[in-house]
Design an enzyme around this catalytic site. Structure first.
Site, short mmCIF file in Angstrom:
data_model
loop_
_atom_site.label_atom_id
_atom_site.label_comp_id
_atom_site.label_asym_id
_atom_site.label_seq_id
_atom_site.Cartn_x
_atom_site.Cartn_y
_atom_site.Cartn_z
N ASN A 163 -34.89 13.08 25.47
CA ASN A 163 -35.41 13.07 26.84
C ASN A 163 -35.16 14.42 27.52
O ASN A 163 -34.24 15.13 27.16
CB ASN A 163 -34.72 11.96 27.65
CG ASN A 163 -35.25 10.59 27.30
OD1 ASN A 163 -36.44 10.43 27.02
ND2 ASN A 163 -34.38 9.59 27.29
N CYS A 166 -39.92 6.29 21.92
CA CYS A 166 -38.94 5.73 22.83
C CYS A 166 -38.61 4.31 22.39
O CYS A 166 -39.39 3.66 21.70
CB CYS A 166 -39.48 5.75 24.26
SG CYS A 166 -38.31 5.22 25.53
N HIS A 167 -37.44 3.80 22.82
CA HIS A 167 -37.02 2.46 22.44
C HIS A 167 -37.61 1.37 23.32
O HIS A 167 -37.59 0.20 22.95
CB HIS A 167 -35.49 2.36 22.52
CG HIS A 167 -34.76 3.54 22.00
ND1 HIS A 167 -34.49 3.72 20.67
CD2 HIS A 167 -34.23 4.62 22.64
CE1 HIS A 167 -33.83 4.85 20.50
NE2 HIS A 167 -33.66 5.41 21.68
N HIS A 200 -41.26 5.79 30.04
CA HIS A 200 -40.35 5.17 31.02
C HIS A 200 -41.08 4.59 32.23
O HIS A 200 -40.46 3.95 33.06
CB HIS A 200 -39.26 6.14 31.49
CG HIS A 200 -38.17 6.32 30.48
ND1 HIS A 200 -36.96 6.90 30.79
CD2 HIS A 200 -38.09 5.99 29.16
CE1 HIS A 200 -36.19 6.93 29.72
NE2 HIS A 200 -36.87 6.38 28.71
#
Length: 440
Positions: free
Chosen positions: A152, A173-174, A204
Site C-alpha cells: 500500500n 488486495c485481501h 479499499h
C-alpha cells in the site's frame, strides 16, 4: 522450472502465506524461489522459515535462494517469471511514526494512514522511487515477468507502475475475497451458496454492487434492512459501523474495513464533532498500535516460524492461483487493480481501478464494468484526485503537487486551512529527509 522472486521477504508471515501456497501447488512446487530484502536479520529468518517449509510440506522440491541489498537485487530478479512485492519503505520506525505524529501537531488524526490521508500520500512518495528502481532492474533482467503488488497505497503504487513503466503489473488486495462473506456473517444472513457477486471501484473503496444467492435471489433488500437495524441499535461489540453507514447513505457496502474507510472521506473524523469518534467506534492511531503489537508478537512467536516443524495450509491469497493460471492456461477469476482502460465508464482513464479480472496463460484480462452509480463514482473520485496528484508529484518532483494532493484529500481538507496544509507538507518533507528524493 518457474522462478518466483519475493521482494520484501523480511515480511516473514506474509512470505509464509504466499510461498507456502506456492509449495502446496502441484504446478509450482518445484519453482526456484528468490528471497530479497535489505534487512539481513529478517532475510535470514525468512530463509530459515521458507527452507523449513520446503522440507516439511514440499519434499525439498523448490530451490530457495536469498539475496541481500541493492547490489544483489538484479540477481534476485534475473529470469524471474513472477515477482511478488511486499516491501514497506521506512517501516514503523521511523516513517510510520512520522506519518502519524507530525500531523497530530496540526490536530489531524488518522486511523491507518497507509492508503489515503496525508500518511498515505507520504508513504507513496517514499515508495515510488524504490519501485522505479525495481522496474528498471526488471526491464534488464526479467522484462516479461508479472509484477504482483501487495504494498500500500495500492492504487497509487500500482497506478504508477502501470502508467510509467513497461512492467506488467497487477495490484492485489485481501479485501475483495472476504467482502461478501464478512457482510453476511456480521448481519446474520444465511444464504444458499455459491454466491454471485459484482464488485468494482478503487482499492479499499470498491463497492459490492450486486449480491445474489445460488437461487438468484437479490440479497440487498435484506442487507439494507438489517444494516439500518444495527445502525439504530448497534451491539456493544459491533465495530463495522462506518461501512453500514455507507449502505444507509450511499446504498452499497464497501470492500475495506470501517477503520480504513473512516479516514477516506470528510464525514467521520472531525475535531468539531468528537462525539462521532465514539458513535462510529473509530480507532484513532490504530495502525501504530497494530505495528507495536505485531513487533511484540513477532518477538514472541518467531521461533515458531523459523522452527524445524513449521507447516502451512493453503490460503485464499490470489498470488499462487494467478501463477498457476498463467502457467497452465486454466482460467481463474480475481479482483485486480489495473489501469482504467475503459473498464469503469465514469472514472478517469488514468485511474487505477479494482475490477473483476480473468487470468489465463496470456496474463490478466480486466472486464468491463460500465458506469458506477453516480454517488459511488463521486466517492471514488475524491480519492482518485489524491492518487493522481501524488503520482504527479512523484514524477515531476514538484512540491506544488504534494500540496495539491493534500489540499484535495478529503479528511485533511475538512480539518485544516490551506496554509496549515502547506505547512504540514513542508514539515513532513523535512521529517522524511533521507527517505524522499529532492522536491522543488
Amino acid at each position: 522450472m518457474k522462478k518466483i522472486t519475493f521482494m520484501g521477504a523480511g515480511s516473514t508471515v506474509f512470505a509464509k502465506n504466499v510461498l507456502g501456497d506456492v509449495m502446496l501447488s502441484p504446478i509450482l512446487c518445484d519453482s526456484e524461489i528468490a528471497l530479497y530484502d535489505i534487512d539481513a536479520e529478517r532475510l535470514d529468518e525468512s530463509f530459515l522459515m521458507v527452507t523449513s517449509l520446503n522440507r516439511n510440506i514440499n519434499e525439498n522440491r523448490a530451490v530457495v535462494k536469498k539475496y541481500l541489498g541493492t547490489s544483489e537485487r538484479q540477481n534476485a530478479l534475473r529470469d524471474a517469471d513472477f515477482v511478488v512485492n511486499a516491501i514497506q519503505v521506512g517501516l514503523y520506525d521511523p516513517c510510520t511514526i512520522i506519518d502519524f505524529e507530525v500531523p497530530k501537531k496540526y490536530g489531524l488524526r488518522q486511523t491507518i494512514a497507509d492508503t489515503l490521508g496525508i500518511g498515505g500520500i507520504f508513504r507513496a512518495l517514499r515508495t515510488i522511487p524504490v519501485l522505479d528502481d525495481f522496474a528498471a532492474d526488471m526491464a534488464k533482467v526479467c522484462p516479461n515477468a508479472l509484477f504482483m503488488n501487495y504494498t500500500n497505497p495500492m492504487a497509487i503504487l500500482s497506478g504508477y507502475m502501470q502508467r510509467y513503466t513497461d512492467i506488467k503489473t497487477v495490484g492485489l488486495c485481501h479485501s475483495v475475497q472476504s467482502c461478501s462473506r464478512k457482510l453476511l456473517s456480521e448481519l446474520g444472513i444465511e444464504a444458499k451458496r455459491p454466491l454471485r457477486e459484482k464488485i468494482a471501484g478503487i482499492n479499499h473503496m470498491a463497492f459490492l454492487l450486486e449480491l445474489y444467492d445460488a437461487d438468484g435471489n437479490d440479497l440487498y433488500p435484506e442487507i439494507r434492512r438489517r444494516a439500518n437495524e444495527i445502525l439504530d441499535n448497534p451491539p456493544d461489540d459491533f465495530k463495522d459501523l462506518v461501512r453500514l453507514e455507507y449502505i444507509r447513505r450511499l446504498g452499497y457496502y464497501c470492500t475495506e474495513s470501517s477503520e480504513h474507510n473512516a479516514e477516506y472521506n470528510c464525514f467521520f473524523i472531525k475535531n468539531k464533532y468528537p462525539e462521532l469518534i465514539e458513535r462510529y467506534r473509530i480507532p484513532l492511531d490504530e495502525y501504530p498500535r497494530r505495528c507495536v503489537k505485531q513487533i511484540q508478537k513477532w518477538k514472541e512467536n518467531k521461533i515458531k516460524y523459523i522452527s524445524d516443524d513449521v507447516t502451512h495450509t493453503r490460503t485464499h491469497e490470489y498470488a499462487s492461483y494467478i501463477m498457476e493460471s498463467v502457467v497452465t492456461g486454466k482460467p481463474y477469476s480475481i479482483g485486480g487493480n489495473v489501469l482504467n482502460t475503459g473498464l469503469i465508464d465514469n472514472l478517469p482513464s488514468d485511474a487505477c481501478v479494482e475490477v473483476p479480472c480473468l487470468v489465463d496463460s496470456m496474463g490478466i484480462h480486466p472486464t468491463h464494468v460500465g458506469r458506477l452509480p453516480v454517488q459511488l463514482a463521486a466517492m471514488n473520485m475524491t480519492n482518485i484526485n489524491v492518487q493522481l496528484l501524488t503520482i504527479e508529484a512523484a514524477v515531476t518532483k514538484k512540491k506544488e503537487h504534494i500540496y495539491q494532493a493534500a489540499m484535495l484529500e478529503p479528511h485533511t481538507a475538512a480539518e485544516l486551512s490551506i496554509d496549515d496544509i502547506v505547512s504540514l507538507c513542508d514539515d513532513l518533507i523535512d521529517a522524511h529527509k533521507g527517505w524522499l528524493p529532492e522536491y522543488h
